[in-house]
Each structure stands twice: as C-alpha cells, then as structure tokens.
Scaffold this active site. Structure first.
Site, short mmCIF file in Angstrom:
data_model
loop_
_atom_site.label_atom_id
_atom_site.label_comp_id
_atom_site.label_asym_id
_atom_site.label_seq_id
_atom_site.Cartn_x
_atom_site.Cartn_y
_atom_site.Cartn_z
N ARG A 1 0.66 -1.22 -0.07
CA ARG A 1 -0.17 0.05 -0.02
C ARG A 1 0.63 1.21 0.05
O ARG A 1 0.55 2.15 -0.55
CB ARG A 1 -0.90 -0.02 1.17
N PRO B 1 9.16 -6.05 -3.00
CA PRO B 1 8.32 -5.27 -2.02
C PRO B 1 9.16 -4.28 -0.90
O PRO B 1 8.48 -3.24 -0.63
CB PRO B 1 7.80 -6.36 -1.23
N SER C 1 11.81 -2.48 -2.16
CA SER C 1 12.77 -1.71 -3.15
C SER C 1 13.11 -0.35 -2.18
O SER C 1 12.30 0.33 -1.91
CB SER C 1 12.05 -1.47 -4.33
N GLU D 1 12.74 -9.19 0.81
CA GLU D 1 12.62 -9.97 2.27
C GLU D 1 12.49 -9.08 3.40
O GLU D 1 13.21 -7.90 3.44
CB GLU D 1 13.83 -10.77 2.67
N LYS E 1 13.97 -18.97 3.17
CA LYS E 1 15.32 -19.59 2.91
C LYS E 1 14.61 -20.60 1.98
O LYS E 1 13.70 -21.53 2.34
CB LYS E 1 15.67 -20.20 4.33
#
Length: 713
Positions: free
Chosen positions: A35, A221, A223, A239, A260
């Site tokens: 969002r 997600p 960046s 991550e 992992k």
C-alpha cells in the site's frame, strides 16, 4: 510539534524522487504491490557511525524521539516520521562481541540514519500523495522538489562490462566445500555463504538509473534507494526482517518473515509451476528454512513475553520475476519494557543471512568470505517515536561508491544456505540465479521501441506499414490477443493462439501463419524487451474497406510489444458500474474483436470519475466483466463464481488459468450468472482477471468497500 499535512497531486513515487537522487540522506522506500511508499529528505538530525563500538547509538535515538513531541494521528500511515536508514551487516559486531578477529570494514558505515520530520507518503490503494511536515509550513518544502515527468531512461548498458565475480567458479566451490565440512564437523547446522560481483557503471550512468532499471523489470516489496556522502545504495529486496506494530493486548507485536529456499522461474507456465512445487516439497529446503525459523524464534524470545513466540506460517511460496522463494512467518508479543530498538539488538543481523547458530556461522562467514559485507545482509529500517518499525534484509542490493571524478563503481553479493548435504556446484548455481536480475539490469541495453513483426497472408513481410484501407482499422473487422512477457518469457502462447483462432473462426478470417511460425516470432519479439511487457497479436481480414470483397486481400497479422511501467502484483482496483452494456446476444461478445470501443469508452468514463476500472453489465442487467478483464467472485460462504460465456463473457486465457488453479486446490467453483447484489454482500471479494494483471483484487465497487483477499495465483 505543529504538524501540517498537504495533499499533492498523485504521481509515481520513483518519478517523484528522481530530482532528489543526489541529495544527501535522501531515501526512497518503494513498496510495489503493497500500500505505501515514502520519500524522506532533509533530515532534522543524522546519525553516521563508521564503526560502532558501544551502545550509545540507541540512547541517541531515544533522546531525539523523546524531544520531538510526536503524536500519531488516527489516520496516519505506518511510517509518519522518525528515524530511517541503514544498519550495515558490521553493525552486528557491536551487538555480538564474541565474534573474534574480523575483516576490516571497507567504506560503508555501520550506521547511517536520518531523523525525518518531513516526508511524502504515497497511498497506492487510494492513489493519493500527501506531504507531511512536523515543523509547520517550511518555505523550502520537499513537495516543491518532486519530479512530475518520468525520468529519462538510459538506453546503453549500465555497466562498462558484465559484473565480474571476485572468485572463480572453482575457488567459490572450494569455499562452499569448506563450509560443508564445518557443518559436518558439528560447528554449525547451516551457514549462509555469499560471493561478490564487481562492476563499473558506464560513463554518464548514475546509480539511480540502475534503480530505475531494476524496479521497472522486477520490482520487489522492499525496493529502496538511499544516498549518502560518496555512496549510494540500490536495493530490490524481497525480504522483510523485523516489523513492530501495536498488539491486541496493549503492547507490541513483532513479526519476522525469513526467506530460505529458492528456485529460478520457469521458461513456460508448466515448468514454472513444477519448479515452485519442487521447492515447496523439497526436504532439504524445508529443513534449511526450519533451522532459520528456530533461530528467529530464539532471537525473538529474548525480548518477548514467555509463550508468545509462534510460527503461524511455514513454507509459503512467494514468486518474483526471477525466482520463487520459500518464506515462513514468526510472530511474538514483546515484553512490556522492550520495543523496536530492543528487538533489533536481540535479532540483528537476520538469521536467514547468517546461519545457525548465529555467532559460529558469522565467524565462518568472516573466514571464508574474507572481507566485510558492508550494506549486504544489513537492513534498511524505519522507526517511529511511538514504537512502530519495519525493516528489510538487504539482499538483491548493489552498493556503489563515487570517485573524485564522479565515476561510480559498485558491487553486489549473492549467497545461499550451506548445510551438510549441500552440493557445491548446485549451491554456486543458486547464487547465480539470485544474481541474474542485477546482472541483467547492469548489462542489457534498451534500444527504444522494438520493431513490430508483420505478416501478410502466410508470409512475413519486410515492410512495416499496413494499408489505410485495412478492414480492422476502418471497420473493426479483426481480433486480437494480449500476452504477458517477463524477462523474455511469454506466458501461455499455445493457449493464446488457440483463443485467437477461435476468434478468427467466429469472424470467418483465415489464411494467416500457423502456430509454429507464430510461436517462434513471439519468442523472437520477447527477447528484444527486458522486464515486464505487453505483447499483442492483432489479426485483420486485410485491406478492402466498406463494400469491397472481403476475401480479395490476404489477412494481415501484426505482433507488437511494449514495456510496462508496472508489474505484478498490481494494487487493488476501484471500480464503478458503467452505463454501457455488454450485448450477450452478439457473437462478438465471445471474441476479442478489434471493435471494442464500448469497453474503451466504459473504462475512460471510469477513470474520469476517479476510478480505475468499469464493471460492465449485460442487457439483462447482470455483471458480465470488467472493461479490461473477466471477473471472479468469492462469495461470503467461500464459493467461487464466474459468469459463463452466454452472459456476454469472452473466456480469456487468465480466466482458464484461475479456473484450473481453483480446481487443483479443491475449491468450490460455479460457472453461473452473477447477480449484482451478490457483489456487495458482506464478506464477498471480487477480482479482475486478465493476462497482464493476473488476478487483481477489487477494493471498492461504486464507493462500497469490498473485502480484499489474496489471489490464488
């Protein structure tokens, strides 16, 4: 603090940030598919430590937070001011003092944080942007510096030469073998070993150009772009490290989501699904993942309420443009005296990038990698004064350094978990799979628009023009298919070509190339465009015009490709119902005809009204489709419903994929007419489906908020 909030015109966060790319401590936290995105600049205070040796950094952070007089508004986004920036991997040396002799640091600070009391927040769901200023109304507002037009893209290769591994294949595999030996000797259960790749940016290429290339091709997600003195950080991390939010019992809830387990994406949809299934069923990958879950459970337990540490989600598949990942979730409730800073001290660096047990694994990493990691496997973090926090693990990240002459050099690392049964050659290949997106972003060139491929009849034409008397242009006498290409792989070519031929049969068009020829041409076209792109196959009856003999000219078929600025997952849609109806009695409602002005007009009216898409009803008043896709309804009772073809539905490629996935998962699926009132029932969820979006949730219909759930794809 005298907070002022000012709405500004919506624009892409990357576009908005471009003019700030060289402002020191300018930070872009970009969340494609989520969002929120944030632009932070002009920090009121900075914290820059080349080498941390004591705990005064935490006291400094707390003192600044206590002075600021912060109070979170009820409608505030998660980050609404506070500390944000870099915690390098070597920051962990101050937290874990028993690591022994370690390689010297190499240019990157242990801590680089800014306290931001001015920032821009972007709400991707509502397509709004807002300037926040905790000091009041500044004359030199950050909002005045934002870009409005997309930055010019660099067409040349971003690096002077392909990135070069520091170690040869043999050398790296020898170090992997040493790590395996340590595991078998009982020193540790798992160690995360990486290799380094070095590169020089080409003349005139800026680190932000690399960020643009990465995010347009395969945005992740977490960046981020962060500018420091003589340094720039470009991250495309998937991550999450640590998140802190208010808990249900008045305290704080902590979450970590370690990755992992990795597989590359497949070249075909079938191969891609098989690779994902192989990953989720792999005993080795599940065992590696579980080791890190146990490590993170232990780390969180140091600052959490006894009995509150749980792992509610194990071994979930998350898919990105280049790889599939195996992801688990660990949560806990923090002890009353502990907050975000205590959690960082307890868990840094993340277990997924060290191994288990943590200290011995980090000692082995230092020995075998033989150099400081710097930003790699550290974290980009934000923390608000009232205790909220989010952070990433800095994988898929390039660290760049600026020379005195303005030239930029850089490096990145890629690694994987080494266990007792690891095969060095396979582990090295996994690092190459993980490095592939960064390598492509640095080396692939963009040569501008790719030339279309034209067929006249069965023959490929060397010309590039279509007659102005083409019947598709004049009369809409043709059909088309839209396909999705990602990094040179086109989804569902056989299925799309089958649908094209079905449309051609309805329209009575024949005499165009066979599937084998078109398959090859489509693959040729896709190889010329990096990242995510829309491929279109347009078939026309040919030249003629009104009154002409429709069979007098050969069919014309054009293949074209255009790069997309966005990629999956797309943000939820705001939809309004169109007054334009689908004619379910017409055979054209079942084909992708080039005569689709009604759909375009419906969508144009929706966007002019502030929505994203239009819901089109049929003549009977029942929902048929969106202007640009099919619809799927998940009813409040949990059943899935999609309208049949005779409701005015063109049964597209992605509709078939969703039906197949739902059937494979044992879901109850009904192909039947949908009543408009069903869409607004409490607990119902609606999706728009097409080849580019995949399965895209609808967040509102005619102003009514709908329940947004995850896609099944």
């Amino acid at each position: 603090m005298p907070l002022t909030r000012t709405q500004i015109s919506w624009r892409d966060p990357v576009t908005a940030f471009a003019p700030l790319k060289d402002e020191l401590f300018a930070l872009l936290l970009h969340g494609p598919g989520s969002r929120w995105s944030y632009i932070c600049a002009h920090p009121a205070e900075t914290l820059l430590y080349d080498e941390i040796t004591a705990g005064d950094w935490a006291d400094r952070l707390r003192q600044t937070e206590q002075r600021c007089g912060f109070g979170r508004p009820d409608d505030a986004p998660p980050f609404c001011g506070g500390w944000a920036g870099l915690l390098a991997y070597e920051f962990g040396r101050a937290l874990l003092p028993h690591l022994g002799n370690l390689p010297p640091r190499a240019g990157w600070p242990d801590i680089a944080l800014g306290f931001y009391d001015e920032f821009i927040v972007f709400d991707h769901d509502r397509r709004t942007a807002e300037h926040w200023d905790w000091t009041g109304d500044r004359s030199d507002s950050l909002a005045k510096k934002l870009g409005a037009l997309p930055p010019e893209r660099v067409s040349q290769s971003h690096s002077q030469a392909p990135p070069v591994p520091r170690l040869s294949a043999v050398q790296f595999e020898e170090r992997i073998a040493k790590a395996v030996a340590y595991v078998r000797a009982g020193d540790c259960f798992q160690v995360n070993l990486s290799q380094r790749f070095d590169f020089d940016l080409a003349n005139g290429v800026h680190p932000f150009d690399l960020f643009l290339k990465l995010t347009s091709a395969s945005a992740a997600p977490y960046s981020a772009y962060f500018r420091l003195p003589r340094l720039a950080l470009v991250s495309n991390s998937p991550e999450q490290f640590l998140e802190v939010r208010p808990g249900s019992k008045g305290g704080f809830k902590a979450t970590t989501r370690p990755i992992k387990g990795t597989r590359p994406r497949g070249r075909t949809l079938q191969e891609d699904r098989q690779l994902a299934e192989d990953l989720v069923s792999s005993e080795k990958d599940r065992a590696e993942n579980l080791m890190i879950v146990d490590l993170m459970r232990n780390d969180l337990s140091r600052v959490s309420r006894p009995g509150s540490v749980k792992a509610p989600g194990l071994f979930a598949i998350e898919s990105f443009a280049n790889v599939h990942h195996l992801v688990s979730t660990v949560v806990s409730e923090l002890q009353g005296e502990h907050g975000a800073l205590s959690l960082v001290e307890a868990a840094f660096p993340g277990g997924s990038v060290t191994g288990a047990p943590k200290i011995r694994s980090m000692q082995i990493i230092s020995e075998l990698e033989d150099e400081a990691r710097g930003a790699y496997c550290g974290s980009l973090v934000w923390m608000t004064p009232d205790g909220w926090m989010d952070s990433s693990i800095l994988i898929r990240t390039a660290a760049l350094e600026e020379a005195e002459d303005g030239h930029w050099t850089g490096h990145f690392r890629a690694g994987g978990g080494i266990v007792a049964d690891s095969v060095p050659a396979l582990e090295r290949q996994e690092t190459l799979d993980k490095a592939s997106a960064m390598i492509r972003a640095l080396t692939e060139t963009s040569t501008g628009p790719v030339e279309d491929i034209l067929y006249v009849g069965h023959q490929r034409s060397s010309g590039m023009s279509v007659s102005v008397r083409d019947r598709s242009f004049l009369l809409g006498d043709g059909c088309f298919e839209t396909l999705r290409s990602c990094d040179g792989m086109i989804e569902g070519i056989p299925e799309h070509l089958s649908l094209l031929r079905q449309s051609a049969d309805v329209l009575g068009i024949d005499g165009f190339p066979g599937d084998l020829e078109l398959h090859g041409a489509l693959n040729e076209l896709s190889q010329a465009c990096a990242g995510t792109a829309a491929v279109r196959v347009t078939l026309s009856r040919g030249a003629g015009g009104r009154g002409a003999n429709a069979s007098a000219a050969p069919a014309v078929l054009v293949l074209s490709i255009n790069a997309l600025g966005e990629s999956r997952p797309y943000p939820p849609l705001r939809v309004i119902t169109s007054s334009i109806r689908r004619n379910e009695t017409s055979p054209l409602s079942r084909v992708k005809s080039t005569s689709y002005g009604d759909n375009l007009a419906a969508r144009r009216a929706a966007t002019q009204a502030g929505a994203d898409e239009a819901l089109m009803l049929n003549l009977a008043g029942r929902p048929a489709c969106l202007a640009m896709g099919n619809i799927f309804l998940r009813t409040a009772s949990g059943d899935w419903v999609t309208p049949p073809a005779d409701e005015g539905v063109r049964e597209g490629y992605m509709r078939g994929q969703v039906l197949a996935r739902l059937a494979a998962e044992g879901c109850a699926v009904h192909i039947r007419p949908v009543i408009a009132a069903e869409l607004l029932e409490t607990g119902a969820s609606l999706f728009g489906v097409n080849s580019l979006w995949g399965m895209r949730p609808v967040q509102s219909l005619d102003g009514h908020m709908l329940k947004v759930i995850s896609s099944v794809l």
